[in-house]
Write an enzyme that holds these catalytic residues in place. Structure first.
Site, short mmCIF file in Angstrom:
data_model
loop_
_atom_site.label_atom_id
_atom_site.label_comp_id
_atom_site.label_asym_id
_atom_site.label_seq_id
_atom_site.Cartn_x
_atom_site.Cartn_y
_atom_site.Cartn_z
N ASP A 116 0.85 -1.19 0.00
CA ASP A 116 0.00 0.00 0.00
C ASP A 116 0.89 1.24 0.00
OD1 ASP A 116 -2.45 1.28 -0.04
OD2 ASP A 116 -2.59 1.44 2.13
N TYR A 118 1.33 5.69 -0.37
CA TYR A 118 0.96 6.88 0.40
C TYR A 118 1.14 8.05 -0.56
CZ TYR A 118 1.17 9.65 4.84
OH TYR A 118 0.95 10.51 5.90
N HIS A 123 -3.66 13.96 1.40
CA HIS A 123 -3.80 13.01 2.50
C HIS A 123 -2.56 12.99 3.38
CE1 HIS A 123 -4.81 9.43 4.74
NE2 HIS A 123 -3.70 8.84 4.34
N ARG A 132 1.48 14.33 13.62
CA ARG A 132 2.78 14.90 13.99
C ARG A 132 2.72 16.43 13.95
NH1 ARG A 132 3.48 11.52 9.90
NH2 ARG A 132 4.11 13.22 8.52
N GLU A 190 -10.21 3.77 4.10
CA GLU A 190 -9.35 4.47 3.15
C GLU A 190 -9.80 4.09 1.75
OE1 GLU A 190 -5.22 5.24 5.58
OE2 GLU A 190 -5.23 3.64 4.09
N GLU A 192 -9.28 3.79 -2.01
CA GLU A 192 -8.06 3.67 -2.80
C GLU A 192 -8.34 2.97 -4.13
OE1 GLU A 192 -4.75 2.06 -0.65
OE2 GLU A 192 -5.43 2.84 1.28
N ASP A 224 -8.94 0.14 2.44
CA ASP A 224 -7.92 -0.32 3.38
C ASP A 224 -8.33 0.14 4.78
OD1 ASP A 224 -5.50 -1.65 3.96
OD2 ASP A 224 -4.45 0.25 4.10
N ARG A 228 -7.20 3.90 13.64
CA ARG A 228 -6.33 5.07 13.78
C ARG A 228 -5.68 5.16 15.16
NH1 ARG A 228 -5.20 6.03 8.62
NH2 ARG A 228 -7.02 6.67 7.40
N GLN A 231 -2.94 2.60 15.12
CA GLN A 231 -1.92 3.06 14.17
C GLN A 231 -1.08 4.19 14.75
OE1 GLN A 231 -3.57 4.77 10.61
NE2 GLN A 231 -1.57 5.33 9.77
N TYR A 235 3.05 3.41 15.06
CA TYR A 235 3.65 3.56 13.74
C TYR A 235 5.06 4.16 13.73
CZ TYR A 235 3.04 8.62 13.06
OH TYR A 235 3.15 9.99 13.12
N LYS A 244 -3.42 -1.66 10.46
CA LYS A 244 -3.81 -1.82 9.06
C LYS A 244 -4.05 -3.28 8.66
CE LYS A 244 -2.98 2.47 7.42
NZ LYS A 244 -3.84 3.26 6.53
N THR A 248 -8.42 -5.71 4.47
CA THR A 248 -8.44 -4.82 3.30
C THR A 248 -9.46 -5.39 2.32
OG1 THR A 248 -6.10 -4.23 3.55
CG2 THR A 248 -7.10 -3.85 1.40
N THR A 335 -4.62 6.24 0.45
CA THR A 335 -5.85 7.02 0.53
C THR A 335 -5.88 8.11 -0.54
OG1 THR A 335 -5.88 6.67 2.91
CG2 THR A 335 -7.29 8.40 2.05
N GLU A 349 -9.62 12.41 8.06
CA GLU A 349 -9.58 13.74 7.47
C GLU A 349 -10.96 14.39 7.43
OE1 GLU A 349 -6.82 13.95 3.82
OE2 GLU A 349 -7.31 11.82 4.03
#
Length: 402
Positions: A116, A118, A123, A132, A190, A192, A224, A228, A231, A235, A244, A248, A335, A349
Site C-alpha cells: 500500500d 501513500y 492526505h 505529527r 481508506e 483507494e 484499506d 487510527r 496506528q 507507527y 492496518k 483490506t 488514501t 480527514e
C-alpha cells in the site's frame, strides 16, 4: 454499440467489461466478464468457439489468465468486445449470459503480495498535521519517491465480507497518557485504487515505468480499513502494522487497463525533479472519481487525478531494488484525497480526527465507524464518446470485536 439491452443503471456497460470469478448453485467458481446486468460465462463459450486457452476461464481464480500476459489479455478483450457488439454473435452468446442476481462473487484473484502506497499529497499533509503536529507534514523522502508499506496478503477480502473491529494497544488520551488494550475506538476507511499484477518479473531485475502495461492487468477498488488509535501509537518508527493488517476489502471485478484508456491524464507537476527511474514519458495519471457512502449517505467524493505518484511510478519503485513481481500481486494507491472540500478519502480527514463529526441522512452523527455501520465506495471514469464508466463497488459492514 451493442445488441444487448442495457439499462441506464446497469452496473457495467459494453466497454468496461471487467473480469471476476463467480459461481452458481451446485457449480464450481469460474471466470466471467460482467456486462450490463449479466455475467458472460467465458469457459463454455470459449470451448465452443475453440478459443486457445479456453481452459484458463474454467479456473477458480484469475491468476492463470493473468499469467498469460498482455498479448493474451488484449486478444481476449478483443474477442469479448466482438461478442457483445456484433449482432451475428448473439445466438451463440445469449445461452452463456448468467443474471448477476443469480451468482455468488468471489475474491477475483489469489493475492500474492500486498503493498500500500501513500501517494496523495493532500492526505499525507493532513495525516502529518494530525499525527505529527510539531513536525513537518510531509516526511523528508515523500517528494522524492513513492512511500509505501507491505501489507498482509492473507487479510485481503472480497467486497461484502464483514469487518471485525480489531483490538490492540492504544493511548487513552493524548501524548503521555496511559496505554490500554482494547477494541479500536477510531475505526476508519481508506478509499483507494488497487492495481493487479499479471506478468511476473525475475528477482534481481527492475521493471521500468514504461513497462507498466506489460505487467499490470487492471484496477480494483480498495478499502484499506484502518484503526487510527492503534496506528498512531505503533507507527513510529517502522510505520503501520496492526492498525492496518486486520482487513483490506477489494471489489469483485477487475477493470482491465485497456478500458481506462480515456481516463488517462498527466499527473500534477512535481518538485524537485524525480529520479531517472521514476521519469514517466507516458501519462498514467487516472481521472477516476470515487464516491464514499456511510450508511447510505454520500459523505465524500475523492478524485484520483490529483495523485502525486502514478501507478506506473509506484510499480517502478517497487522493483527498483530488484524485488520481484508475482502474478496476483496487489498494490494500492494509498488514501485518495483531494485538496477541495468534500474530497477526503478517509474519516480521519473528513472529521478532522473526530473534531468535526458528519451528520448522516438519519440525523445521527459520526466521527469514526460504529458497530453495524456500512461503508460503500464506488468509482467512475471517462469512457469513449463522452460516456462515463462505472468501475464497480467495494462494501463492508462493521462487526463488533469478539
Amino acid at each position: 454499440m451493442t445488441w444487448l439491452d442495457l439499462a441506464d443503471d446497469a452496473p457495467f456497460d459494453a466497454w468496461t467489461l471487467p473480469y471476476g470469478v463467480f459461481s452458481t448453485p451446485g457449480e464450481e467458481p469460474r471466470v466471467g466478464v460482467a456486462v450490463g446486468s449479466w455475467v458472460l460465462d467465458l469457459a463454455p463459450l470459449a470451448a465452443v468457439e475453440g478459443l486457445d486457452g479456453a481452459h484458463l476461464f474454467a479456473q477458480r481464480t484469475l491468476n492463470p489468465f493473468l499469467a498469460a500476459g498482455w498479448r493474451a489479455w488484449d486478444a481476449v478483450r478483443g474477442w469479448v468486445l466482438e461478442l457483445v457488439a456484433e449482432e451475428p454473435r448473439r445466438e451463440s452468446v445469449e445461452p452463456h449470459l448468467v443474471p448477476l442476481h443469480d451468482v455468488e462473487l468471489h475474491l477475483p484473484f489469489a493475492i500474492a503480495d500486498y503493498v500500500d502506497f501513500y501517494a496523495s499529497q493532500t492526505h499525507a499533509e493532513n495525516v502529518g498535521q494530525l499525527f505529527r503536529p510539531d513536525s513537518p507534514a510531509l516526511p523528508a523522502a515523500w517528494r522524492h519517491l513513492p512511500i509505501g508499506y507491505h501489507g498482509r496478503a492473507g487479510t485481503v477480502v472480497p467486497s461484502g465480507t464483514p469487518i471485525v473491529r480489531p483490538s490492540g494497544l492504544r493511548r487513552v488520551g493524548g501524548a503521555g497518557s496511559d496505554v490500554e488494550f482494547g477494541p479500536s475506538l477510531r475505526l476508519d476507511i481508506e478509499a483507494e485504487a488497487g492495481f493487479v499484477v499479471g506478468t511476473p518479473s525475475p528477482l534481481g531485475s527492475r521493471v521500468p515505468v514504461g513497462a507498466f502495461e506489460e505487467h499490470v492487468f487492471g484496477m480494483v477498488l480498495v478499502n484499506d480499513w484502518s484503526a487510527r488509535d492503534i496506528q498512531s501509537f505503533e507507527y513510529v518508527p517502522l510505520g503501520p502494522f496492526l492498525g492496518k493488517s486486520f482487513a483490506t476489502s477489494v471489489s469483485p471485478w477487475v477493470v482491465p487497463l485497456a478500458a481506462l484508456a480515456h481516463a488517462r491524464v498527466s499527473p500534477p507537476s512535481r518538485s524537485p525533479a524525480v529520479a531517472d527511474y521514476l521519469r514517466d514519458e507516458e501519462p498514467w495519471g487516472l481521472d477516476v472519481d470515487f464516491e464514499v457512502s456511510w450508511n447510505g449517505t454520500v459523505v465524500s467524493r475523492p478524485p484520483l487525478r490529483d495523485l502525486y505518484w502514478t501507478p506506473a511510478q509506484q510499480l517502478a519503485h517497487m522493483t527498483v531494488n530488484g524485488a520481484s513481481l508475482r502474478t496476483g500481486d496487489l498494490y494500492a494507491s494509498g488514501t485518495v484525497s483531494g485538496p477541495r472540500p468534500g474530497g477526503s478519502g478517509c474519516f480521519l480527514e473528513l472529521t478532522w480526527n473526530g473534531a468535526e463529526p458528519v451528520t448522516l441522512a438519519d440525523g445521527s452523527q459520526r466521527s469514526f465507524l460504529e458497530d453495524g455501520d456500512t461503508v460503500s465506495i464506488i468509482a467512475t471514469a471517462p469512457g469513449p464518446d463522452g460516456t462515463r464508466l462505472r468501475l464497480g463497488e467495494v462494501t463492508g459492514a462493521i462487526a463488533p470485536s469478539p
